[in-house]
Motif scaffolding. Structure first.
Motif, PDB file in Angstrom:
ATOM      1  N   THR A 182       0.818  -1.214   0.000  1.00 47.67           N
ATOM      2  CA  THR A 182       0.000   0.000   0.000  1.00 47.67           C
ATOM      3  C   THR A 182       0.852   1.265   0.000  1.00 47.67           C
ATOM      4  OG1 THR A 182      -0.161  -0.082   2.411  1.00 47.67           O
ATOM      5  CG2 THR A 182      -1.929  -1.122   1.159  1.00 47.67           C
ATOM      6  N   ASP A 201      -3.162   0.523   9.077  1.00 47.59           N
ATOM      7  CA  ASP A 201      -3.388   0.176   7.665  1.00 47.59           C
ATOM      8  C   ASP A 201      -3.810  -1.279   7.601  1.00 47.59           C
ATOM      9  OD1 ASP A 201      -2.742  -0.790   4.916  1.00 47.59           O
ATOM     10  OD2 ASP A 201      -1.887   1.206   4.633  1.00 47.59           O
ATOM     11  N   ASN A 235      -1.120  -3.697   7.130  1.00 51.26           N
ATOM     12  CA  ASN A 235      -0.022  -3.720   8.090  1.00 51.26           C
ATOM     13  C   ASN A 235      -0.157  -4.983   8.924  1.00 51.26           C
ATOM     14  OD1 ASN A 235       1.883  -3.359  10.081  1.00 51.26           O
ATOM     15  ND2 ASN A 235       1.313  -1.225  10.549  1.00 51.26           N
ATOM     16  N   GLN A 292       1.638   2.198  11.609  1.00 49.87           N
ATOM     17  CA  GLN A 292       0.533   2.792  10.859  1.00 49.87           C
ATOM     18  C   GLN A 292      -0.722   1.932  10.948  1.00 49.87           C
ATOM     19  OE1 GLN A 292       1.114   4.086   6.853  1.00 49.87           O
ATOM     20  NE2 GLN A 292       3.135   4.979   7.236  1.00 49.87           N
TER      21      GLN A 292
END
Length: 460
Positions: free
Chosen positions: A383, A397, A400, A395
């Motif tokens: 990403t 995400d 992640n 992060q």
């Protein structure tokens, strides 16, 4: 790579590349042979016979003249004699005239024979002149006309030649001649037959040199296409976005148009396996391979369909039903075909060699079974579009895998068959960690062992 110490070393990735004849019969049958034979000269009367008759006639006539005046007191016997001589003289005269006519006739025959010979010579001379004119004036024009459609190409030039599927040896010879690669179609066909290579010649696009030796051309056709003019080479591990850039560079199709077309909803009716795709994404399904679009109108749609069809063919070689059952039995978790594809994409990004793949697969499945995060830098890099730093690991995400459990929402690339196979059939190990660089491929069961490996190879 899984780690508990935030180690972000990212081994250098090396891209892998898969590759998926009118002879004019001049009837020289020699010009019709005119068997004009001079009329035979009539047999000339024998000299002696002619002379004898003529002299006899003259002699008898002279005698008759001398005897025409009988002596006084002669009897009528003299008159009978005179009458008898006159008849002989007339017969001799008739014979002489006949012989003279025959001699004139014979002279006329000789004249006709000479005339006949003259006619024959004239006819033959005319035929010879016609043949000469044909070769000097007509034949060159016919030859020029028959070859006017053939391109005049200097030898040694590189040309692209496309051989369609199902082409016969004769049609291939014609294509090669038109391109200037060969000059003798019949010689090409004969050489192919001599080599028994009719069924070995492959279709596709070739880069060939004009004026090439026939044997060299046949060798290349047997080997297969060597041109990249209409091919698209997609490496393992490329994302949809990267494939789009390749397509734009190769065929001039806008990468934006390609990405807009690459939606699962556009193809699910023809490819049912796309029903599992998340986010309407084709990520993971565009199978990496070398594709040849020679002779086709290339569009984003045609490229995508070719790649989806290849994925369908490749995945059919794997027994995914059995694979899912084995995974559930071993790891206590149910996995779908889409999960296996997603796992394969992560393995593709982490592995450097084929030997690594099944071991990395075992590490990730073991961590899922133990409720441990995968901790793969590659998932977040998907990403971010770049290498991951330590600061990125916190992060929020969905990709992640340091902060989220389990697999990513979608595959993170388009994996090759080796990674798909590893994801469906991982080795059964106790590994939970791996440390891989260009020179080190280490797998550990505990965090302590993992740390030792890192310490020992910190300069590797």
């Amino acid at each position: 790579m899984p780690t508990n110490n935030q180690n972000n070393e990212r081994p250098h990735r090396r891209a892998a590349h898969f590759r998926t004849p009118d002879a004019t019969q001049q009837g020289t049958g020699s010009a019709p042979r005119i068997q004009a034979q001079a009329a035979p000269v009539q047999g000339r009367p024998t000299g002696h016979a002619g002379a004898s008759s003529h002299m006899g006639a003259a002699h008898h006539t002279g005698t008759a003249q001398r005897m025409s005046s009988p002596a006084s007191g002669s009897t009528g016997a003299i008159g009978g004699t005179t009458s008898h001589l006159s008849a002989r003289t007339a017969a001799a005269t008739k014979r002489a005239r006949s012989q003279s006519t025959q001699r004139r006739g014979s002279g006329g025959g000789r004249g006709n024979g000479l005339k006949g010979i003259t006619v024959v010579v004239a006819v033959l001379a005319g035929v010879a002149a016609f043949v000469a004119l044909f070769f000097v004036l007509v034949l060159p024009r016919l030859t020029q006309g028959s070859s006017s459609n053939e391109p005049q190409v200097a030898a040694g030039q590189e040309v692209e030649v496309t051989i369609p599927d199902g082409s016969s040896t004769a049609s291939i010879a014609s294509i090669l001649q038109q391109a200037g690669v060969i000059s003798d179609t019949s010689g090409f066909v004969q050489e192919v037959q001599k080599q028994n290579a009719e069924q070995k010649l492959k279709s596709g696009t070739y880069s060939l040199l004009t004026g090439s030796a026939t044997t060299n051309v046949i060798d290349q056709l047997v080997t297969g296409p060597n041109s990249t003019a209409s091919t698209l080479q997609v490496p393992e591990g490329y994302t949809v976005a990267q494939v789009a850039s390749l397509v734009e560079e190769k065929f001039g199709i806008s990468s934006g148009d390609f990405i807009a077309q690459a939606k699962a909803s556009n193809y699910v009716a023809d490819y049912p396996f796309l029903s599992e795709a998340a986010n309407d994404s084709l990520e993971g399904f565009l199978f990496p391979k070398t594709y040849d679009f020679a002779g086709q109108t290339v569009t984003a749609d045609s490229i995508i369909r070719a790649m989806l069809s290849q994925y369908q063919a490749e995945i059919a070689t794997l027994d995914l039903d059995t694979a899912r059952q084995t995974l559930q039995s071993r790891y206590g978790t149910s996995f779908t075909n889409y999960d296996i594809l997603t796992m394969a994409s992560i393995i593709e990004k982490e592995a450097l060699t084929d030997d690594d793949r099944t071991l990395i697969s075992s590490v990730f499945y073991n961590r899922i079974a133990s409720s441990m995060p995968l901790q793969s830098d590659a998932t977040l890099a998907y990403t971010l579009g770049r290498e991951v730093t330590a600061d990125d690991l916190t992060q929020d995400d969905p990709y992640n895998t340091y902060t989220n459990m389990g697999l990513t929402p979608t595959p993170i690339c388009n994996p090759g068959l080796a990674s798909l196979t590893a994801a469906a059939n991982p080795q059964d190990t106790g590994y939970y960690y791996f440390y891989i660089t260009s020179s080190v491929h280490a797998f550990s069961e505990t965090y302590e062992q993992h740390q030792q490996v890192i310490a020992q190879n910190s300069g590797a």
